[in-house]
Write a protein that holds these residues in place. Structure first.
Motif, PDB file in Angstrom:
ATOM      1  N   GLY A   1       0.808  -1.231   0.000  1.00 39.70           N
ATOM      2  CA  GLY A   1       0.000   0.000   0.000  1.00 39.70           C
ATOM      3  C   GLY A   1       0.833   1.268   0.000  1.00 39.70           C
ATOM      4  N   GLN A   2       2.156   1.110   0.070  1.00 38.05           N
ATOM      5  CA  GLN A   2       3.022   2.285   0.043  1.00 38.05           C
ATOM      6  C   GLN A   2       4.434   1.920  -0.420  1.00 38.05           C
ATOM      7  N   GLY A   3       4.955   2.797  -1.262  1.00 34.15           N
ATOM      8  CA  GLY A   3       6.322   2.635  -1.750  1.00 34.15           C
ATOM      9  C   GLY A   3       6.818   4.046  -2.020  1.00 34.15           C
ATOM     10  N   TYR A   4       7.117   4.353  -3.288  1.00 35.44           N
ATOM     11  CA  TYR A   4       7.426   5.752  -3.628  1.00 35.44           C
ATOM     12  C   TYR A   4       6.172   6.616  -3.475  1.00 35.44           C
ATOM     13  N   TYR A   5       5.009   5.929  -3.510  1.00 36.44           N
ATOM     14  CA  TYR A   5       3.724   6.623  -3.368  1.00 36.44           C
ATOM     15  C   TYR A   5       2.910   5.911  -2.312  1.00 36.44           C
ATOM     16  N   ARG A   6       1.793   6.536  -1.979  1.00 35.56           N
ATOM     17  CA  ARG A   6       0.787   5.892  -1.142  1.00 35.56           C
ATOM     18  C   ARG A   6      -0.320   5.438  -2.093  1.00 35.56           C
ATOM     19  N   TYR A   7      -0.859   4.225  -1.885  1.00 36.59           N
ATOM     20  CA  TYR A   7      -1.872   3.676  -2.803  1.00 36.59           C
ATOM     21  C   TYR A   7      -3.195   3.483  -2.104  1.00 36.59           C
ATOM     22  N   LYS A   8      -4.272   3.892  -2.787  1.00 37.31           N
ATOM     23  CA  LYS A   8      -5.614   3.631  -2.250  1.00 37.31           C
ATOM     24  C   LYS A   8      -5.919   2.163  -2.492  1.00 37.31           C
ATOM     25  N   GLU A   9      -6.459   1.525  -1.489  1.00 38.37           N
ATOM     26  CA  GLU A   9      -6.692   0.084  -1.630  1.00 38.37           C
ATOM     27  C   GLU A   9      -7.684  -0.213  -2.754  1.00 38.37           C
ATOM     28  N   ALA A  10      -8.741   0.624  -2.835  1.00 33.78           N
ATOM     29  CA  ALA A  10      -9.825   0.334  -3.775  1.00 33.78           C
ATOM     30  C   ALA A  10      -9.347   0.316  -5.225  1.00 33.78           C
ATOM     31  N   ASP A  11      -8.667   1.382  -5.652  1.00 34.98           N
ATOM     32  CA  ASP A  11      -8.346   1.469  -7.085  1.00 34.98           C
ATOM     33  C   ASP A  11      -6.844   1.521  -7.354  1.00 34.98           C
ATOM     34  N   ARG A  12      -6.052   1.358  -6.337  1.00 37.66           N
ATOM     35  CA  ARG A  12      -4.594   1.405  -6.452  1.00 37.66           C
ATOM     36  C   ARG A  12      -4.093   2.715  -7.073  1.00 37.66           C
ATOM     37  N   LYS A  13      -4.883   3.774  -6.905  1.00 36.64           N
ATOM     38  CA  LYS A  13      -4.451   5.079  -7.423  1.00 36.64           C
ATOM     39  C   LYS A  13      -3.322   5.600  -6.557  1.00 36.64           C
ATOM     40  N   ARG A  14      -2.315   6.174  -7.183  1.00 35.43           N
ATOM     41  CA  ARG A  14      -1.173   6.611  -6.391  1.00 35.43           C
ATOM     42  C   ARG A  14      -1.319   8.085  -5.995  1.00 35.43           C
ATOM     43  N   SER A  15      -0.766   8.416  -4.824  1.00 40.63           N
ATOM     44  CA  SER A  15      -0.694   9.833  -4.463  1.00 40.63           C
ATOM     45  C   SER A  15       0.642  10.073  -3.767  1.00 40.63           C
ATOM     46  N   GLU A  16       1.077  11.331  -3.818  1.00 41.19           N
ATOM     47  CA  GLU A  16       2.382  11.647  -3.224  1.00 41.19           C
ATOM     48  C   GLU A  16       2.297  11.519  -1.707  1.00 41.19           C
ATOM     49  N   ASP A  17       3.445  11.259  -1.099  1.00 44.17           N
ATOM     50  CA  ASP A  17       3.456  11.006   0.331  1.00 44.17           C
ATOM     51  C   ASP A  17       4.597  11.812   0.981  1.00 44.17           C
ATOM     52  N   PRO A  18       4.249  12.676   1.954  1.00 40.56           N
ATOM     53  CA  PRO A  18       5.297  13.496   2.595  1.00 40.56           C
ATOM     54  C   PRO A  18       6.398  12.652   3.234  1.00 40.56           C
ATOM     55  N   GLU A  19       6.048  11.437   3.670  1.00 42.24           N
ATOM     56  CA  GLU A  19       7.087  10.582   4.277  1.00 42.24           C
ATOM     57  C   GLU A  19       8.181  10.238   3.271  1.00 42.24           C
ATOM     58  N   VAL A  20       7.765  10.065   2.015  1.00 42.14           N
ATOM     59  CA  VAL A  20       8.751   9.746   0.968  1.00 42.14           C
ATOM     60  C   VAL A  20       9.599  10.987   0.684  1.00 42.14           C
ATOM     61  N   SER A  21       8.925  12.147   0.644  1.00 36.42           N
ATOM     62  CA  SER A  21       9.687  13.388   0.414  1.00 36.42           C
ATOM     63  C   SER A  21      10.765  13.524   1.483  1.00 36.42           C
ATOM     64  N   ALA A  22      10.417  13.146   2.724  1.00 35.14           N
ATOM     65  CA  ALA A  22      11.395  13.264   3.811  1.00 35.14           C
ATOM     66  C   ALA A  22      12.586  12.337   3.562  1.00 35.14           C
ATOM     67  N   VAL A  23      12.301  11.107   3.074  1.00 34.90           N
ATOM     68  CA  VAL A  23      13.395  10.158   2.793  1.00 34.90           C
ATOM     69  C   VAL A  23      14.269  10.712   1.665  1.00 34.90           C
ATOM     70  N   VAL A  24      13.612  11.243   0.625  1.00 35.77           N
ATOM     71  CA  VAL A  24      14.365  11.756  -0.526  1.00 35.77           C
ATOM     72  C   VAL A  24      15.233  12.945  -0.094  1.00 35.77           C
ATOM     73  N   GLU A  25      14.649  13.826   0.707  1.00 33.37           N
ATOM     74  CA  GLU A  25      15.431  14.990   1.161  1.00 33.37           C
ATOM     75  C   GLU A  25      16.586  14.559   2.066  1.00 33.37           C
ATOM     76  N   ALA A  26      16.325  13.557   2.880  1.00 30.02           N
ATOM     77  CA  ALA A  26      17.400  13.041   3.748  1.00 30.02           C
ATOM     78  C   ALA A  26      18.531  12.454   2.894  1.00 30.02           C
ATOM     79  N   ALA A  27      18.140  11.809   1.799  1.00 31.57           N
ATOM     80  CA  ALA A  27      19.152  11.216   0.911  1.00 31.57           C
ATOM     81  C   ALA A  27      20.010  12.316   0.288  1.00 31.57           C
ATOM     82  N   SER A  28      19.364  13.384  -0.167  1.00 32.39           N
ATOM     83  CA  SER A  28      20.117  14.495  -0.771  1.00 32.39           C
ATOM     84  C   SER A  28      21.123  15.034   0.248  1.00 32.39           C
ATOM     85  N   LYS A  29      20.639  15.201   1.474  1.00 34.06           N
ATOM     86  CA  LYS A  29      21.504  15.733   2.534  1.00 34.06           C
ATOM     87  C   LYS A  29      22.668  14.773   2.810  1.00 34.06           C
TER      88      LYS A  29
END
Ligand code: 3H9
Length: 704
Positions: free
Chosen positions: A569-597
């Motif tokens: 239900g979550q990877g680079y995005y967060r997925y709605k269970e019903a339709d597997r539609k993806r949406s952006e997730d602030p937790e991922v942004s935090a990981v990406v920003e931490a990686a840049s740092k």
């Protein structure tokens, strides 16, 4: 009288004119054929013939316009004139079909007054696959004859229908007996003509049918329009809807003119050139540089070792092709799991109307499930699809070598392992080959056929033949880590990581690639496949083998925080269970920003064009290297792999074709620029590209 042309012969006896087209290999409608048909029509009129019968010599009726002529300056007479003359002929014309009647070939048949076919003939309008629409009356005559919705279905799927289905649709008048390779077939056609065509005073002309589309027809057209509008930059599907609409909104002649206008625009577009490139590249990619000296035996039975997702998909593909298949699993429990899964697959196919109950039963009857290797001793081909691990695969190959009959081919469905190393554990390295299927193996068309150092040309030919018979698009690859596809695609995935580190978000990377036309962005693909797969594979590697930590720091961190992709239900995005539609997730942004740092990057936004160029040029650069090494023989082979296995947009002709459009100097300069900007060594222009740019040659010169 008898009149001969190099490709169309004419003979008139007892008042019946016979026109035979003989233009190998597939009786394409080249200029000589078009002219030959017109000459024969004149001659039949001069001879006072009562009927004209058109048939073809060789393995097929006409398979369409000559694709080599498309894009060249037009040569008279053009096809619309031939169609008009055929339909207007006062003498009834009967088209006698066998093998394939495709594109302009079917359009010729539609312009005739009657169509009869041998059992097993396949009839279709596959023009969309060439980036064009039918341009010789197909969009006006086919819906008039069989109805709008069935015509739309035939053209949008590009799939030919069988003679049996064509008869049901009213596309042909009759199926006639006889072997098209023998003389009595044409005699049967002549009898049919004498019995059915001569007895009538009026002969049917499709152009005279008035179309009255039903609500269901109009709905089908609206649905097709909606689907076509999702890819607005792909011309032909949209233009097809316009042409079909003209069939019921305009008089026939105006509809034809509209079709022609739309056809010409498609034909002259860069997309059509790109599709034609793929058509010929597909055929080249499956050709051995040196043909085997002798004709090879056909593979008539197969075994699949391993009943997991991949093994089952391969088994289904082989069963669907008509082979008896033995599937081996390690124990009874796994045997019954595989059996259940295969039964469910065929039940679902029946309930979706894809096949009849009898067909499903027949296919399952050809399947044997076993646990004992001894029971594989009669098969012609054994394909292992076990866990992706050298030790496990070697063990399986050894066991197969011990039990399989002499001459049986042992294939590995590995994505990465060294085929030479696998061959070395057997006493028949000449009969060991890689067959790299793509998942789901019964659906995905691409099949990389990996030639080991010792694999014999005969074995290669047999495997290429069975791949083609199974409806696959085979591409020959040499041995290297990841073969052609996974090796080049790894560069794209890695470059996506650099873009994230430098300042892009996952959604920006994926949106840029999807806007370019890729079926799915690379990070969304990672989520779909499961981020844990790559993670687990990396755990088995040394730091040196893993390569630059910047290319896996983010996915490793995502996996370690429980983000495995769509399955959790979550990877680079967060997925709605019903339709597997993806949406952006602030937790991922935090990981990406931490990686840049972590790696000392100052984040700055990246333009979509830069993302696209960097990801695709990383692929091109790696492809240049593997072409120099001889892993792939031609840039076109890389195009076929990337379009059919990795979602590169077909209307752009493949990644190397796209780069060829930029020119070798631009490719080189952009790589140089991005290499310096990112510090990623894989972007350092390959030596072959440096040389091409320096000498002003194009990328099509790459290869051995
Ligand atoms: C059209 O008709 C437009 C019209 O609507 C309007 C115009 C105004 N032309 O595939 P294979 C060659 S568009 C030239 O390996 P198979 C092929 O390159 C056309 N060459 O054999 C290969 O050459 P080589 C619509 C052609 O038995 C050799 O023939 N029609 C053509 O596996 C053998 O081909 C299509 O799109 C052609 N039309 O399959 C049909 N077709 O040996 C395209 C083949 O040098 N063709 N060649 O590599 C096919 O789908 C398959 O070739 C066919 C045979 C099913 C016929």
């Amino acid at each position: 009288m008898t009149k001969e042309s190099p490709v169309v012969s004419y003979e008139c006896s007892h008042g019946l004119a016979q026109l035979r087209i003989d233009n190998p290999p597939v009786n394409a409608l080249s200029q000589g054929v078009r002219q030959g048909i017109l000459d024969a029509l004149d001659q039949a009129a001069a001879d006072g013939a009562a009927a004209i019968v058109i048939s073809c010599v060789g393995r097929s009726f006409i398979s369409g316009a000559d694709i080599k002529e498309i894009g060249q300056p037009p040569r008279e007479p053009q096809l619309p004139e031939v169609m008009a003359r055929l339909e207007a002929s006062a003498i009834p014309v009967v088209a006698v079909l066998h093998g394939h009647a495709l594109g302009g070939g079917l359009e010729i048949a539609l312009a005739c007054h009657y169509r009869i076919a041998a059992a097993g003939t396949r009839l279709g309008l596959p023009e969309l696959k060439l980036g064009i629409i039918p341009g010789a009356g197909g969009t006006q005559r086919l819906p008039r004859l069989i109805g709008l919705a069935p015509a739309l279905d035939m053209i949008t799927t590009s799939k030919p229908v069988t003679a049996e289905k064509a008869l049901k649709l009213g596309l042909i008048n009759a199926i006639i007996d006889g072997d098209p390779a023998k003389k009595d077939f044409v005699e049967t056609a002549i009898h049919w003509t004498a019995d059915h065509a001569l007895s009538r005073e009026q002969h049917p002309r499709i152009s005279e049918i008035r179309m009255q589309p039903s609500d269901a027809d109009l709905d089908a057209l609206a649905t097709a329009r909606k689907r076509a509008s999702r890819k607005p930059d792909v011309l032909a599907p949209r233009y097809l809807c316009d042409a079909l609409e003209a069939a019921f909104t305009l008089p026939f002649a105006d509809g034809l003119a509209r079709e022609r206008e739309l056809f010409v625009e498609c034909r002259d577009s860069p997309q059509s050139a790109a599709f034609r490139h793929l058509f010929f590249a597909e055929r080249q990619a499956a050709k051995l540089p040196v043909k085997p000296a002798n004709p090879v035996e056909k593979i008539a039975s197969a075994a699949v070792i391993g009943g997991g997702t991949m093994g089952r998909g391969i088994a289904i593909n082989l069963l669907d092709t008509g082979l008896p298949v033995t599937l081996l699993e390690v124990d009874e429990e796994r045997v019954s799991m595989a059996q259940d899964a295969l039964q469910k697959h065929y039940q679902a196919s029946v309930s979706r109307g894809r096949m009849s109950d009898a067909q499903a039963t027949e296919r399952l009857a050809r399947l044997s499930l076993v646990t004992d290797y001894e029971q594989l001793n009669t098969v012609d081909l054994a394909i292992e699809a076990v866990f992706e691990d050298m030790a496990v695969k070697s063990q399986v190959l050894k066991q197969l070598d011990a039990v399989c009959k002499p001459g049986a081919i042992l294939a590995s469905n590995t994505s990465y392992q060294d085929i030479n190393q696998l061959a070395a554990v057997t006493k028949r390295p000449d009969a060991v080959v890689g067959m790299h299927y793509f998942s789901p193996a019964n659906i995905m068309k691409l099949l990389e056929i990996v030639r080991g150092d010792a694999t014999s040309p005969e074995v290669m030919q047999q495997v290429l033949d069975i791949g083609k018979a199974c409806g696959k698009i085979p591409v020959i690859s040499g041995v290297c880590y990841g073969f052609i596809g996974n090796r080049i695609n790894r560069r794209l995935q890695q470059q996506a990581q650099f873009c994230l580190l430098e300042g892009a978000t996952p959604a920006e990377v994926d949106a840029a690639m999807e806007a370019f036309g890729m079926a799915m962005g690379p990070l969304a693909v990672g989520d779909l496949a499961g981020l844990d797969i790559g993670y687990m594979a990396r755990q088995a590697l040394s730091d040196e083998e893993k390569g630059d930590p910047r290319t896996y720091w983010i996915p490793d961190n995502l996996v370690e925080s429980g983000r495995l992709g769509q399955k959790s239900g979550q990877g680079y995005y967060r997925y709605k269970e019903a339709d597997r539609k993806r949406s952006e997730d602030p937790e991922v942004s935090a990981v990406v920003e931490a990686a840049s740092k972590h790696f000392g990057y100052e984040r700055a936004s990246l333009a979509p064009e830069e993302i696209v160029e960097r990801l695709l040029l990383a692929v091109v650069n790696e492809a240049a290297r593997l072409l120099t090494e001889g892993i792939a023989a031609r840039p076109g082979d890389v195009d076929i792999v990337y379009v059919n296995g990795y979602g590169f947009p077909a209307h752009k002709g493949g990644v190397m074709y796209w780069a060829e459009g930029l020119g070798s100097q631009t490719v080189h300069d952009k790589l140089q620029h991005y290499w310096q900007k990112s510090g990623d060594e894989s972007l350092k222009p390959a030596q072959a590209l440096v040389e091409l740019a320096a000498s002003g040659r194009g990328l099509s010169d790459l290869g051995v």
